[in-house]
Design a protein around this motif. Structure first.
Motif, PDB file in Angstrom:
ATOM      1  N   LEU A  93       0.822  -1.207   0.000  1.00  0.00           N
ATOM      2  CA  LEU A  93       0.000   0.000   0.000  1.00  0.00           C
ATOM      3  C   LEU A  93       0.856   1.257   0.000  1.00  0.00           C
ATOM      4  CD1 LEU A  93      -2.636  -1.339   2.478  1.00  0.00           C
ATOM      5  CD2 LEU A  93      -3.228  -0.345   0.269  1.00  0.00           C
ATOM      6  N   ALA A  94       2.031   1.190   0.640  1.00  0.00           N
ATOM      7  CA  ALA A  94       2.945   2.336   0.635  1.00  0.00           C
ATOM      8  C   ALA A  94       3.622   2.504  -0.715  1.00  0.00           C
ATOM      9  CB  ALA A  94       3.984   2.181   1.738  1.00  0.00           C
ATOM     10  N   VAL A  95       3.790   1.405  -1.442  1.00  0.00           N
ATOM     11  CA  VAL A  95       4.418   1.483  -2.767  1.00  0.00           C
ATOM     12  C   VAL A  95       3.614   2.394  -3.687  1.00  0.00           C
ATOM     13  CG1 VAL A  95       5.099   0.149  -4.800  1.00  0.00           C
ATOM     14  CG2 VAL A  95       5.465  -0.795  -2.514  1.00  0.00           C
ATOM     15  N   LEU A  96       2.285   2.386  -3.532  1.00  0.00           N
ATOM     16  CA  LEU A  96       1.442   3.221  -4.387  1.00  0.00           C
ATOM     17  C   LEU A  96       1.737   4.702  -4.226  1.00  0.00           C
ATOM     18  CD1 LEU A  96      -2.053   1.478  -4.113  1.00  0.00           C
ATOM     19  CD2 LEU A  96      -0.425   1.367  -6.006  1.00  0.00           C
ATOM     20  N   LYS A  97       2.354   5.082  -3.106  1.00  0.00           N
ATOM     21  CA  LYS A  97       2.716   6.479  -2.883  1.00  0.00           C
ATOM     22  C   LYS A  97       3.983   6.851  -3.648  1.00  0.00           C
ATOM     23  CE  LYS A  97       2.369   7.911   1.446  1.00  0.00           C
ATOM     24  NZ  LYS A  97       1.242   8.836   1.535  1.00  0.00           N
ATOM     25  N   LYS A  98       4.712   5.820  -4.140  1.00  0.00           N
ATOM     26  CA  LYS A  98       5.991   6.067  -4.818  1.00  0.00           C
ATOM     27  C   LYS A  98       5.912   5.968  -6.334  1.00  0.00           C
ATOM     28  CE  LYS A  98       9.775   4.255  -3.390  1.00  0.00           C
ATOM     29  NZ  LYS A  98      10.796   3.255  -3.015  1.00  0.00           N
ATOM     30  N   VAL A  99       4.976   5.167  -6.835  1.00  0.00           N
ATOM     31  CA  VAL A  99       4.982   4.847  -8.262  1.00  0.00           C
ATOM     32  C   VAL A  99       3.729   5.389  -8.939  1.00  0.00           C
ATOM     33  CG1 VAL A  99       6.337   2.762  -7.854  1.00  0.00           C
ATOM     34  CG2 VAL A  99       3.845   2.612  -7.938  1.00  0.00           C
ATOM     35  N   ASN A 100       3.842   5.592 -10.220  1.00  0.00           N
ATOM     36  CA  ASN A 100       2.714   6.072 -11.023  1.00  0.00           C
ATOM     37  C   ASN A 100       2.002   4.883 -11.666  1.00  0.00           C
ATOM     38  OD1 ASN A 100       0.952   7.822 -12.319  1.00  0.00           O
ATOM     39  ND2 ASN A 100       2.333   8.133 -14.077  1.00  0.00           N
ATOM     40  N   VAL A 101       1.436   4.029 -10.800  1.00  0.00           N
ATOM     41  CA  VAL A 101       0.732   2.834 -11.251  1.00  0.00           C
ATOM     42  C   VAL A 101      -0.616   2.788 -10.547  1.00  0.00           C
ATOM     43  CG1 VAL A 101       0.740   0.314 -11.346  1.00  0.00           C
ATOM     44  CG2 VAL A 101       2.884   1.576 -11.647  1.00  0.00           C
ATOM     45  N   SER A 102      -1.667   2.521 -11.314  1.00  0.00           N
ATOM     46  CA  SER A 102      -3.008   2.397 -10.751  1.00  0.00           C
ATOM     47  C   SER A 102      -3.367   0.924 -10.633  1.00  0.00           C
ATOM     48  CB  SER A 102      -4.032   3.113 -11.647  1.00  0.00           C
ATOM     49  OG  SER A 102      -5.335   2.958 -11.140  1.00  0.00           O
ATOM     50  N   VAL A 103      -3.756   0.523  -9.418  1.00  0.00           N
ATOM     51  CA  VAL A 103      -4.106  -0.874  -9.161  1.00  0.00           C
ATOM     52  C   VAL A 103      -5.552  -0.913  -8.653  1.00  0.00           C
ATOM     53  CG1 VAL A 103      -3.513  -2.989  -7.945  1.00  0.00           C
ATOM     54  CG2 VAL A 103      -1.716  -1.343  -8.526  1.00  0.00           C
ATOM     55  N   PRO A 104      -6.465  -1.489  -9.430  1.00  0.00           N
ATOM     56  CA  PRO A 104      -7.869  -1.557  -8.995  1.00  0.00           C
ATOM     57  C   PRO A 104      -8.012  -2.160  -7.598  1.00  0.00           C
ATOM     58  CG  PRO A 104      -7.661  -2.268 -11.275  1.00  0.00           C
ATOM     59  CD  PRO A 104      -6.266  -2.104 -10.755  1.00  0.00           C
ATOM     60  N   TYR A 105      -8.937  -1.626  -6.827  1.00  0.00           N
ATOM     61  CA  TYR A 105      -9.250  -2.051  -5.467  1.00  0.00           C
ATOM     62  C   TYR A 105      -8.137  -1.671  -4.476  1.00  0.00           C
ATOM     63  CZ  TYR A 105     -12.919  -4.572  -7.840  1.00  0.00           C
ATOM     64  OH  TYR A 105     -13.995  -4.895  -8.622  1.00  0.00           O
ATOM     65  N   LEU A 106      -6.901  -1.876  -4.837  1.00  0.00           N
ATOM     66  CA  LEU A 106      -5.804  -1.425  -3.985  1.00  0.00           C
ATOM     67  C   LEU A 106      -5.809   0.102  -3.908  1.00  0.00           C
ATOM     68  CD1 LEU A 106      -3.511  -2.651  -2.327  1.00  0.00           C
ATOM     69  CD2 LEU A 106      -2.026  -2.436  -4.320  1.00  0.00           C
ATOM     70  N   ASP A 107      -6.118   0.755  -5.025  1.00  0.00           N
ATOM     71  CA  ASP A 107      -6.249   2.220  -5.028  1.00  0.00           C
ATOM     72  C   ASP A 107      -7.353   2.675  -4.079  1.00  0.00           C
ATOM     73  OD1 ASP A 107      -4.230   2.560  -6.869  1.00  0.00           O
ATOM     74  OD2 ASP A 107      -5.576   2.650  -8.593  1.00  0.00           O
ATOM     75  N   ASN A 108      -8.457   1.930  -4.033  1.00  0.00           N
ATOM     76  CA  ASN A 108      -9.571   2.303  -3.160  1.00  0.00           C
ATOM     77  C   ASN A 108      -9.161   2.261  -1.693  1.00  0.00           C
ATOM     78  OD1 ASN A 108     -11.096   2.509  -5.468  1.00  0.00           O
ATOM     79  ND2 ASN A 108     -12.138   0.556  -5.203  1.00  0.00           N
ATOM     80  N   MET A 109      -8.395   1.242  -1.326  1.00  0.00           N
ATOM     81  CA  MET A 109      -7.938   1.149   0.054  1.00  0.00           C
ATOM     82  C   MET A 109      -6.932   2.258   0.360  1.00  0.00           C
ATOM     83  SD  MET A 109      -6.771  -2.233   2.147  1.00  0.00           S
ATOM     84  CE  MET A 109      -6.353  -2.121   3.889  1.00  0.00           C
ATOM     85  N   ARG A 110      -6.102   2.592  -0.616  1.00  0.00           N
ATOM     86  CA  ARG A 110      -5.148   3.683  -0.441  1.00  0.00           C
ATOM     87  C   ARG A 110      -5.877   5.009  -0.180  1.00  0.00           C
ATOM     88  NH1 ARG A 110      -0.635   4.134   1.500  1.00  0.00           N
ATOM     89  NH2 ARG A 110      -1.651   5.846   2.558  1.00  0.00           N
ATOM     90  N   LYS A 111      -6.948   5.261  -0.924  1.00  0.00           N
ATOM     91  CA  LYS A 111      -7.731   6.486  -0.735  1.00  0.00           C
ATOM     92  C   LYS A 111      -8.419   6.492   0.629  1.00  0.00           C
ATOM     93  CE  LYS A 111      -8.613   7.143  -5.685  1.00  0.00           C
ATOM     94  NZ  LYS A 111      -9.631   7.084  -6.767  1.00  0.00           N
ATOM     95  N   TRP A 112      -8.897   5.322   1.069  1.00  0.00           N
ATOM     96  CA  TRP A 112      -9.536   5.239   2.382  1.00  0.00           C
ATOM     97  C   TRP A 112      -8.535   5.587   3.475  1.00  0.00           C
ATOM     98  CZ3 TRP A 112      -8.866   2.295   6.849  1.00  0.00           C
ATOM     99  CH2 TRP A 112      -9.926   2.333   7.764  1.00  0.00           C
TER     100      TRP A 112
END
Length: 393
Positions: free
Chosen positions: A176-195
Motif C-alpha cells: 500500500l505504501a508502494v502506491l505512494k511512490k509509483v505512477n501505477v493504478s491498481v484496482p481495489y488497492l487504489d480504493n484502500m489507499r484512498k480510504w
C-alpha cells in the motif's frame, strides 16, 4: 468502515484477539450503519480495563497499521518498527499477524499481514465481489526479496507495471505504501489507499498543552467550524464567547459580569485550562471526522475532561445521523458503563485484562449471559463480575 480487527503477537497481545464492530443483536441507537450486503456495523466502541491491561496497545495496533501503510523506508535495513510480545524467551522467533476486514464504498475488503521486526513475511488483499473473497494481490518474502503476485482476472497490469511495483517494494514496507511512490493504478488497492489517506485519522492520545497548527488553521479558515465550536462551547457551558486566530495565535473571548456591567475580554491560549484546550482539539477532530465520515481512535478520552463533558461529546457523536464515521475510545472511567442503554448498547463495550504471564485478553460485554437481569451493569463490573479490574490490595 471497520468490520473487525484481529491481532496476534503484538505488544501485550501474545495470543490472537478479535475486535468486532458487528452488533450481536438489534441496536436501537443511531450508532448502527447497514452495508449494501446487509451487514450491520457499529459506529462506536469503548475499551475499558485496568492500568497497563493493554487498552492502549489495542489502539496502538490500529495506529501501527496506519503508520506502516504510509511508511516509505530509505533502505531494506530500516526495519518495520513492529513490536512483538516480548515476555517469552523465544520472542523474536514468532511473527506478528494482523487481519482487517472493512467496507470501502459499500464493498467488503479483507487485508492480511504477517510481519516481524525485520521484514514483511506475507501480505494479502481480498475483495468480496460475491459471497466469497477474490484475491487482489499476494506478497511473500523470498530470501529477503518481496515477490508480488496480482490476480490477472481482477488487476490488469502490464509486465512493466508489475516490475515497477516489485522493484519499489522493499522487504520492510507495505504494498500500500508502494502506491505512494509509483505512477501505477491498481484496482481495489487504489480504493484502500484512498480510504487510508482520507478516511483514517491518526490516533489521538494524552492531554493537549497547546492547540495544534491544524486546529488554528481550521479556526482561521472555516467560519462553519467556528460556528460549530461556539455552539458546542455554549451548550457545554465553557463561558467562551469567541475564539480569534491572529498570526496563528489563539485568543479566547470570555464574558464576565461585574460592577461595571457586562464586559468581554480576550485571553491568550496560555490562560486556558487543559480541559478547554482538549475540548477544542477533540471537537475539531470529531468535526473533521464527521465531515470525512472517517475512522478515529482516542486513547484515554476522559483525560482532562469532566465526565459530563465526555458523555456529552459521545452523545453528540453517536446521535449524528446518516454518517459512516466510526469512533473507538479507551478509558479508565468505569462509570461510562452507566451510559449503556442511554448513549450506546452493550455490543459497544469491550474489556482488556492482563494475566500473570503478561498476555492481554480482549472480550466483549455482550459475551456475558444474563445482562438484562442485572439492575446495574456498572455495579456488576465494580463487584468483579466481568473481570478487567485492577488488583488493589
Amino acid at each position: 468502515m471497520l468490520q473487525e480487527l484481529k491481532i496476534r503477537n503484538f505488544k501485550s497481545f501474545r495470543d490472537e484477539v478479535e475486535l468486532s464492530f458487528e452488533p450481536t443483536g438489534n441496536d436501537r441507537y443511531n450508532s448502527v450503519v447497514t452495508m449494501p450486503d446487509g451487514v450491520n456495523l457499529l459506529r462506536f466502541a469503548v475499551v475499558l480495563g485496568a492500568n497497563a491491561s493493554g487498552k492502549s496497545n489495542l489502539l496502538d495496533a490500529i495506529e501501527f497499521l496506519h503508520v506502516f501503510w504510509n511508511k516509505i523506508p530509505m533502505t531494506n535495513d530500516d526495519g518495520t518498527d513492529v513490536q512483538p510480545f516480548l515476555m517469552r524467551s523465544d520472542a523474536l522467533s514468532h511473527d506478528t499477524e494482523f487481519e482487517v476486514k472493512l467496507y470501502i464504498d459499500g464493498i467488503r475488503y479483507w487485508y492480511q499481514l504477517v510481519i516481524n521486526p525485520e521484514k514483511v513475511c506475507h501480505e494479502n488483499l481480498y475483495v468480496y465481489l460475491s459471497d466469497s473473497p477474490t484475491k487482489v494481490f499476494s506478497r511473500e518474502d523470498v530470501n529477503g526479496i518481496s515477490k508480488l503476485n496480482f490476480n490477472p482476472d481482477l488487476v490488469k497490469l502490464s509486465s512493466a507495471e508489475v516490475e515497477v511495483m516489485t522493484m519499489n517494494c522493499l522487504r520492510n514496507m507495505s504494498v500500500l505504501a508502494v502506491l505512494k511512490k509509483v505512477n501505477v493504478s491498481v484496482p481495489y488497492l487504489d480504493n484502500m489507499r484512498k480510504w487510508i489517506d482520507n478516511r483514517m485519522l491518526p490516533l489521538q492520545s494524552g492531554s493537549f498543552t497547546s492547540l495544534s497548527h491544524d486546529v488554528k488553521r481550521l479556526l482561521a479558515d472555516s467560519p462553519e467550524f467556528r460556528e460549530y465550536l461556539m455552539q458546542f462551547a455554549k451548550e457545554a457551558d465553557f463561558n467562551i464567547s469567541d475564539i480569534k486566530i491572529q498570526k496563528m495565535v489563539a485568543l479566547f473571548g470570555h464574558t464576565v459580569e461585574n460592577e461595571s456591567g457586562v464586559e468581554n475580554h480576550f485571553l491568550p491560549e496560555s490562560c486556558q485550562s487543559a480541559g478547554t484546550k482538549r475540548m477544542v482539539e477533540l471537537e475539531s477532530l470529531i468535526y473533521t471526522q464527521l465531515k470525512r465520515q472517517a475512522f478515529m481512535c482516542i486513547d484515554e478520552i476522559e483525560a482532562s475532561m469532566h465526565p459530563n463533558l465526555m458523555e456529552y461529546i459521545l452523545t453528540k457523536f453517536v446521535n449524528s445521523r446518516d454518517n459512516h464515521s466510526q469512533l473507538l475510545v479507551s478509558t479508565h472511567y468505569d462509570p461510562i458503563l452507566k451510559d449503556i442503554e442511554d448513549i450506546f448498547g452493550k455490543d459497544s463495550v469491550w474489556f482488556t485484562e492482563k494475566g500473570k504471564d503478561g498476555n492481554t485478553t480482549l472480550f466483549s460485554l455482550a459475551d456475558f449471559k444474563g445482562l438484562n437481569k442485572l439492575s446495574s451493569i456498572h455495579r456488576a463490573y465494580m463487584n468483579g463480575q466481568f473481570g478487567a479490574l485492577p488488583n488493589v490490595l
